[in-house]
Design a protein around this motif. Structure first.
Motif, mmCIF file in Angstrom:
data_model
loop_
_atom_site.group_PDB
_atom_site.id
_atom_site.type_symbol
_atom_site.label_atom_id
_atom_site.label_comp_id
_atom_site.label_asym_id
_atom_site.label_seq_id
_atom_site.Cartn_x
_atom_site.Cartn_y
_atom_site.Cartn_z
ATOM 1 N N SER A 110 4.047 -7.522 -1.645
ATOM 2 C CA SER A 110 3.758 -6.373 -2.941
ATOM 3 C C SER A 110 2.414 -6.291 -2.605
ATOM 4 C CB SER A 110 4.018 -7.259 -4.236
ATOM 5 O OG SER A 110 3.577 -6.268 -5.366
ATOM 6 N N TYR A 111 2.035 -4.873 -3.259
ATOM 7 C CA TYR A 111 0.613 -4.227 -3.157
ATOM 8 C C TYR A 111 0.394 -3.249 -4.156
ATOM 9 C CZ TYR A 111 3.334 -1.728 0.065
ATOM 10 O OH TYR A 111 4.132 -0.642 0.719
ATOM 11 N N TYR A 112 -0.670 -2.634 -4.339
ATOM 12 C CA TYR A 112 -0.719 -1.534 -5.352
ATOM 13 C C TYR A 112 -0.920 -0.248 -4.253
ATOM 14 C CZ TYR A 112 -1.666 -5.264 -8.596
ATOM 15 O OH TYR A 112 -1.421 -6.326 -9.422
ATOM 16 N N ILE A 113 -0.703 0.877 -4.844
ATOM 17 C CA ILE A 113 -1.203 2.220 -4.442
ATOM 18 C C ILE A 113 -1.902 2.963 -5.259
ATOM 19 C CG2 ILE A 113 0.663 2.265 -2.531
ATOM 20 C CD1 ILE A 113 1.875 4.329 -4.349
ATOM 21 N N ASN A 114 -3.107 3.570 -4.963
ATOM 22 C CA ASN A 114 -3.822 4.517 -5.801
ATOM 23 C C ASN A 114 -3.175 5.712 -5.900
ATOM 24 O OD1 ASN A 114 -4.831 5.628 -3.643
ATOM 25 N ND2 ASN A 114 -6.809 4.352 -3.467
ATOM 26 N N GLU A 115 -3.815 6.903 -6.374
ATOM 27 C CA GLU A 115 -3.327 8.236 -6.587
ATOM 28 C C GLU A 115 -3.422 9.046 -5.077
ATOM 29 O OE1 GLU A 115 -7.820 8.887 -7.380
ATOM 30 O OE2 GLU A 115 -6.249 7.276 -7.332
ATOM 31 N N CYS A 116 -4.156 8.457 -4.291
ATOM 32 C CA CYS A 116 -4.208 8.961 -2.767
ATOM 33 C C CYS A 116 -3.140 8.121 -2.039
ATOM 34 C CB CYS A 116 -5.660 9.023 -2.423
ATOM 35 S SG CYS A 116 -6.787 10.012 -3.151
ATOM 36 N N LEU A 126 -8.256 -4.111 -7.207
ATOM 37 C CA LEU A 126 -7.561 -3.121 -7.993
ATOM 38 C C LEU A 126 -8.684 -3.051 -9.147
ATOM 39 C CD1 LEU A 126 -5.190 -1.225 -8.854
ATOM 40 C CD2 LEU A 126 -4.335 -3.063 -10.325
ATOM 41 N N PHE A 127 -9.330 -3.920 -9.765
ATOM 42 C CA PHE A 127 -10.131 -3.565 -10.959
ATOM 43 C C PHE A 127 -11.550 -2.867 -10.301
ATOM 44 C CE2 PHE A 127 -7.395 -7.021 -12.813
ATOM 45 C CZ PHE A 127 -7.014 -6.332 -13.929
ATOM 46 N N LYS A 128 -11.858 -3.205 -8.956
ATOM 47 C CA LYS A 128 -12.896 -2.729 -8.509
ATOM 48 C C LYS A 128 -12.654 -1.068 -8.522
ATOM 49 C CE LYS A 128 -14.901 -6.314 -5.570
ATOM 50 N NZ LYS A 128 -15.004 -6.636 -4.107
ATOM 51 N N TYR A 129 -11.425 -0.783 -8.041
ATOM 52 C CA TYR A 129 -11.041 0.711 -8.092
ATOM 53 C C TYR A 129 -10.931 1.307 -9.434
ATOM 54 C CZ TYR A 129 -7.813 4.599 -8.184
ATOM 55 O OH TYR A 129 -7.139 5.599 -8.093
ATOM 56 N N PHE A 130 -10.556 0.457 -10.326
ATOM 57 C CA PHE A 130 -10.652 0.909 -11.746
ATOM 58 C C PHE A 130 -12.170 1.304 -12.187
ATOM 59 C CE2 PHE A 130 -6.492 -1.580 -12.954
ATOM 60 C CZ PHE A 130 -5.788 -0.217 -12.448
ATOM 61 N N ASN A 145 2.394 -0.697 -8.752
ATOM 62 C CA ASN A 145 2.650 -1.641 -7.955
ATOM 63 C C ASN A 145 3.826 -1.689 -7.162
ATOM 64 O OD1 ASN A 145 3.834 -4.986 -8.735
ATOM 65 N ND2 ASN A 145 2.597 -4.428 -7.099
ATOM 66 N N ILE A 146 3.735 -1.871 -5.835
ATOM 67 C CA ILE A 146 4.931 -1.830 -4.948
ATOM 68 C C ILE A 146 5.386 -3.156 -4.631
ATOM 69 C CG2 ILE A 146 5.780 -0.712 -2.820
ATOM 70 C CD1 ILE A 146 4.919 1.407 -5.034
ATOM 71 N N VAL A 147 6.779 -3.290 -4.410
ATOM 72 C CA VAL A 147 7.266 -4.270 -3.958
ATOM 73 C C VAL A 147 8.038 -3.934 -2.738
ATOM 74 C CG1 VAL A 147 8.744 -6.353 -4.079
ATOM 75 C CG2 VAL A 147 7.477 -5.465 -6.116
ATOM 76 N N ASP A 148 7.867 -4.398 -1.478
ATOM 77 C CA ASP A 148 8.075 -3.836 -0.095
ATOM 78 C C ASP A 148 8.937 -5.232 0.721
ATOM 79 O OD1 ASP A 148 8.227 -3.529 2.457
ATOM 80 O OD2 ASP A 148 6.245 -2.037 2.524
ATOM 81 N N PHE A 149 10.243 -4.717 0.862
ATOM 82 C CA PHE A 149 11.083 -5.852 1.541
ATOM 83 C C PHE A 149 12.014 -5.509 2.617
ATOM 84 C CE2 PHE A 149 12.630 -4.203 -2.542
ATOM 85 C CZ PHE A 149 14.144 -4.032 -2.195
#
Length: 230
Positions: A110-116, A126-130, A145-149
């Motif tokens: 799992s990971y996050y993606i931003n608008e880019c 993620l909070f640094k990005y915010f 938030n993405i879950v990849d499997f």
């Protein structure tokens, strides 16, 4: 019919359609005793209703290998904050546990993606990005938030959620060719979620009066859309 016979007959019925398989070595009478113990623990304040109402859901909900209970009041009653990476993975695996083997993910990350569509691998980053965003911006517009499997060697992605029914809604699209789907039972809160096929659904409705609905989402679901370049 007295309550013990009702419970016995109810359990015999559900054992025939693959409920309570974790007690396969128990006789029917041993299972009755075990379910009474579980019911006293689970419904400690409302144990009399377990027998008085003779509602199958009170019994079926005790099979934690087939049923996942969702407390929507708890989920949506307060601000839930950021979906954590570990929680998203746990949510996916909890849905897999009641899938009867029809949803068996592996290599789960799992990971996050931003608008880019850049990947972010921790809540700290993620909070640094915010912090880099303008102070008045709605941060929830800027990440997913993405879950990849993988399943049978094929990669899949879903949007992580603290609501198991949203996770199951996305999984339903992945497993649709199996003939099975995740359903929500009409029982109140917490609401039972379980995996059934169409024949089982009709059988439970006609023979036991259990009403279930395949998980659907109304309104705007565009937030579930995923970029093609992940």
């Amino acid at each position: 019919m007295d309550t013990s016979n009702w419970l016995l007959n109810t359990l015999i019925y559900y054992r025939k359609i693959e409920f309570f398989t974790q007690y396969q070595d128990f006789s029917n009478y041993q299972l009755v005793d075990e379910i009474k113990k579980l019911a006293k623990k689970r419904y400690s304040n409302t144990y009399e209703r377990f027998f008085d109402e003779r509602n199958d859901w009170f019994v079926v909900n005790l099979d934690i290998q087939r049923v996942l209970e969702i407390d929507f009041g708890l989920i949506y009653g307060d601000y839930c904050g950021i979906e954590s990476i570990n929680d998203s993975i746990r949510q996916l695996l909890s849905v897999a546990e009641i899938s009867r083997g029809f949803f068996a993910p592996n290599k789960v990350t799992s990971y996050y993606i931003n608008e880019c569509h850049g990947k972010i691998y921790s809540e700290k980053d993620l909070f640094k990005y915010f912090d880099s965003l303008p102070p008045d911006e709605n941060i929830h517009r800027y990440y997913k938030n993405i879950v990849d499997f993988e399943i049978d060697g094929f990669r899949h992605l879903i949007v992580g959620s603290y609501d198991p029914s949203l996770t199951a809604f996305q999984i339903n699209k992945i497993i649709i060719n199996t003939g099975y789907q995740f359903y929500l039972g009409e029982f109140g809160d917490p609401t039972p979620m379980l995996l059934l096929n169409q024949e089982e659904t009709q059988k439970l409705q006609q023979e036991r009066g259990l009403r279930v609905d395949v998980i659907r989402r109304s309104g705007d679901t565009s937030w579930l859309n995923l970029p093609s370049n992940l």
